[in-house]
Design a protein around this motif. Structure first.
Motif, mmCIF file in Angstrom:
data_model
loop_
_atom_site.group_PDB
_atom_site.id
_atom_site.type_symbol
_atom_site.label_atom_id
_atom_site.label_comp_id
_atom_site.label_asym_id
_atom_site.label_seq_id
_atom_site.Cartn_x
_atom_site.Cartn_y
_atom_site.Cartn_z
ATOM 1 N N LYS A 7 0.891 -1.266 -0.022
ATOM 2 C CA LYS A 7 0.130 -0.095 0.073
ATOM 3 C C LYS A 7 0.867 1.365 -0.038
ATOM 4 O O LYS A 7 0.746 2.198 -0.566
ATOM 5 N N ILE A 8 1.789 1.180 0.616
ATOM 6 C CA ILE A 8 2.816 2.641 0.629
ATOM 7 C C ILE A 8 3.486 2.668 -0.670
ATOM 8 O O ILE A 8 3.687 3.756 -0.879
ATOM 9 N N VAL A 9 3.790 1.503 -1.396
ATOM 10 C CA VAL A 9 4.614 1.845 -2.545
ATOM 11 C C VAL A 9 3.520 2.137 -3.593
ATOM 12 O O VAL A 9 3.752 3.035 -4.510
ATOM 13 N N ASN A 10 2.399 1.394 -3.534
ATOM 14 C CA ASN A 10 1.223 1.905 -4.478
ATOM 15 C C ASN A 10 0.881 3.343 -4.368
ATOM 16 O O ASN A 10 0.436 4.148 -5.146
ATOM 17 N N LEU A 43 14.090 2.619 2.082
ATOM 18 C CA LEU A 43 13.345 3.018 3.513
ATOM 19 C C LEU A 43 13.553 4.327 3.951
ATOM 20 O O LEU A 43 12.546 5.115 4.188
ATOM 21 N N PRO A 44 14.636 4.779 4.158
ATOM 22 C CA PRO A 44 15.178 6.246 4.565
ATOM 23 C C PRO A 44 14.220 7.233 3.562
ATOM 24 O O PRO A 44 13.782 8.168 4.133
ATOM 25 N N GLU A 45 14.451 7.063 2.343
ATOM 26 C CA GLU A 45 13.812 8.088 1.277
ATOM 27 C C GLU A 45 12.372 7.914 1.529
ATOM 28 O O GLU A 45 11.489 9.015 1.507
ATOM 29 N N ILE A 46 11.740 6.810 1.892
ATOM 30 C CA ILE A 46 10.463 6.815 1.836
ATOM 31 C C ILE A 46 9.889 7.359 3.040
ATOM 32 O O ILE A 46 8.575 7.804 3.094
ATOM 33 N N LYS A 47 10.547 7.006 4.029
ATOM 34 C CA LYS A 47 10.096 7.807 5.599
ATOM 35 C C LYS A 47 9.929 9.431 5.242
ATOM 36 O O LYS A 47 9.159 10.062 5.713
ATOM 37 N N ASP A 48 11.154 9.978 4.581
ATOM 38 C CA ASP A 48 11.273 11.430 4.317
ATOM 39 C C ASP A 48 9.879 11.645 3.503
ATOM 40 O O ASP A 48 9.349 12.997 3.688
ATOM 41 N N PHE A 49 9.705 11.035 2.417
ATOM 42 C CA PHE A 49 8.586 11.354 1.787
ATOM 43 C C PHE A 49 7.357 11.241 2.519
ATOM 44 O O PHE A 49 6.276 12.267 2.193
#
Length: 598
Positions: A305-308, A331-337
């Motif tokens: 769901k996070i990636v979609n 994961l670090p970049e996803i958290k920042d977004f």
């Protein structure tokens, strides 16, 4: 009765060329002056023709003079020139036809449309115009390229004929092979026609094996077990396939294939046309089902769901292992977004230490499963190779479980890295939580692969028949149960082989890197049952990989841009795209009307 009088044989003598202006061409004497032919190469016949019809040549070109020799040479050159007028176009036409077959074969191999032949010819001409610019015979080269027949209709006919030729080569191999196995699978094409794909694995007297597409059968109506059975039996009847050589059938495990009463396999075993056969569920499918036993759906769903969400769309992930690996790396970049977005729930989940450890564990375990899956794929893999890979993985799961008990995370690099990010040691890890998942997968592998238990002891013996701990009676009984061979004869052959000093020495004398097929060393007269066991074992398919691979080809061949392609043309193109046979271009061209392109 007196023996009949033999016909006298006459031979043409070279000196008659200057004496009577005759040469020997196409098995007959030919007059250089008027092109008349004489039935028999008799001196009297040639002399009579020359003096009667061409008497003036005796006076104008006296015998034994340079003038006469020059005249004969000139007339011979003129005759050759006249004959070449007819032979040269024929040769050029055949060369153009062979070239047409070769280009059409390349198009089929690369799954290209029939009308791409014109494009290839146009590109060839454009390239040749500059490539051969400095060649003295550029005009001839360009003319030869223009004569290659590559129109859409011609390319279609070429592919049809090459497919027939390749199929004939397959028929010859089927007749020559000692035994074979089949794999079945079905899939729908672009226009939702169910196509039943059948591959064959043939084993020959020298223990070599060959895998080829046997047939592609469209199922226009229902796809029940009886429909598949009837379609295949129609093919068997039409092609007189020697079913008595059949050893086993491998399927995808669908109910239509494996149903106990009305499935395809059940109907085959009930039919008198079939011998006693082995049947297996595809090992690759089994391996995939074992991976699904992991009860970590919540972890995977949230990650998906996070990636979609990030991509603003839904994706069908082809490899969960690769997906999770990329997810943990980013994961670090996803958290920042997510910090900048309004989706606080997802951001909170990414701060949950237990969830992050679960993701890391799942990443490492699915990577191991993916590695096994890739190892099981490929052409030329028999059931023994695949069983070895599965057994290795089962042992690896046990090792992983024992390492987790000891706090060793060697097999879990992502989980180890996550622990370090959280500032925790291995002692703070709930190892039992993850060990339980590893054990559940291990148990599932054992449960699902029980149908291969009868093969394993036989395969182990056949791979190394000189072990000191071999129980002759037990091995003979297992081989008899598997392949219905005579038990007492097998016991005698096993004992004889164990004490065969020459065979034992030859089997261990191979240098490193040499691929020696041990069972080729055994003499048929001395070891008929053991050779038969080796042949049957070599023939067994382990998966339906070839069918799945063929369906990938089929989706490209019969795409939405070629949706009107007939079933016959689809089968022909798929055969040429997947076959290891090379069409006999010379034979095909010789039986065609070798005309140049207009």
């Amino acid at each position: 009765m007196a023996e009949g009088k033999r016909a006298k044989t006459y031979h043409f003598h070279p000196e008659w060329e200057e004496d009577y202006f005759f040469v020997y061409s196409h098995s007959k004497p030919v007059c250089l002056i008027c092109n008349a032919t004489v039935a028999l190469a008799k001196k009297g016949n040639l002399e009579r023709h020359f003096k009667t019809v061409h008497g003036s040549y005796e006076r104008d070109f006296p015998a034994k003079t340079p003038l006469r020799a020059t005249k004969v040479r000139d007339l011979k050159a003129q005759l050759s020139a006249r004959q070449s007028i007819f032979t040269k176009p024929k040769t050029q036409g055949k060369a153009a036809t062979i070239a047409s077959y070769r280009v059409s074969h390349i198009l089929a191999k690369h799954k290209k449309p029939f009308n791409d032949g014109d494009m290839v010819k146009e590109a060839f001409l454009e390239a040749a115009d500059s490539l051969f610019d400095d060649f003295k015979n550029k005009t001839e080269i360009m003319k030869a390229i223009k004569e290659v027949q590559l129109s859409r209709n011609t390319t279609t006919r070429r592919c049809e004929r090459m497919a027939v030729d390749v199929e004939e080569q397959l028929r010859e191999d089927i007749d020559a092979c000692e035994c074979f196995s089949l794999q079945f699978d079905e899939s729908t094409d672009t226009v939702d026609v169910v196509q039943l794909c059948v591959f064959i694995r043939m084993v020959f007297e020298d223990m070599s094996a060959k895998e080829e597409l046997l047939t592609l059968l469209p199922l226009k109506g229902h796809t029940r077990g009886e429909d598949i059975f009837n379609a295949f039996m129609g093919f068997v009847s039409e092609t007189t396939l020697p079913l008595f050589k059949l050893i086993s059938i491998t399927t995808d495990g669908a109910p239509a294939m494996m149903g106990r009463t009305s499935g395809f396999i059940a109907l085959c075993k009930e039919s008198e046309s079939f011998p006693d056969i082995l049947n297996y569920h595809c090992i690759i499918h089994k391996q995939a089902l074992c991976g699904k036993i992991l009860n970590m759906k919540e972890v995977m769903d949230i990650a998906m769901k996070i990636v979609n969400l990030l991509l603003h769309t839904d994706f069908r992930w082809l490899s969960s292992g690769k997906f999770l690996s990329r997810f943990t790396e980013l994961l670090p970049e996803i958290k920042d977004f997510l910090k900048l977005s309004k989706h606080v729930d997802y951001h909170t989940k990414l701060e949950d230490h237990q969830w992050l450890l679960d993701v890391s564990f799942l990443t490492d375990l699915t990577a191991e499963l993916n590695e096994l899956n890739l190892e099981l794929q490929g052409k030329g893999k028999d059931v023994v190779n695949m069983m070895s890979s599965v057994n290795t993985f089962k042992s690896k799961l046990q090792l992983m479980s024992s390492r987790l008990q000891r706090g060793n995370l060697r097999n879990f690099p992502h989980m180890q890295a996550e622990l370090q990010r959280q500032g925790k040691g291995v002692t703070q890890l709930d190892s039992a939580r993850y060990e339980e998942h590893v054990q559940s997968i291990s148990s599932e592998f054992v449960r699902r692969f029980t149908d291969f238990a009868s093969i394993e002891p036989v395969a182990s013996y056949m791979c190394y028949p000189f072990a000191a701990s071999i129980d002759v009676g037990d091995i003979a009984a297992k081989v008899k149960s598997l392949f219905d061979l005579e038990s007492s004869a097998l016991e005698d052959e096993i004992l004889t082989l164990q004490n065969d000093i020459e065979i034992k020495a030859r089997s261990t004398s191979a240098q490193p890197g040499e691929h020696v097929v041990f069972w080729k060393l055994l003499v048929e007269e001395k070891y008929p049952n053991l050779r038969r066991c080796a042949l049957n074992l070599t023939a067994l398919f382990g998966s339906t990989y070839l069918c799945e691979s063929a369906f990938s080809h089929m989706k490209i061949i019969k795409s939405k841009y070629r949706s009107t392609m007939t079933d016959d043309h689809l089968a022909a193109c798929l055969r040429l795209a997947t076959s290891s046979y090379t069409p006999n271009y010379e034979k095909l061209a010789s039986s065609s009307q070798c005309q140049v392109s207009h």
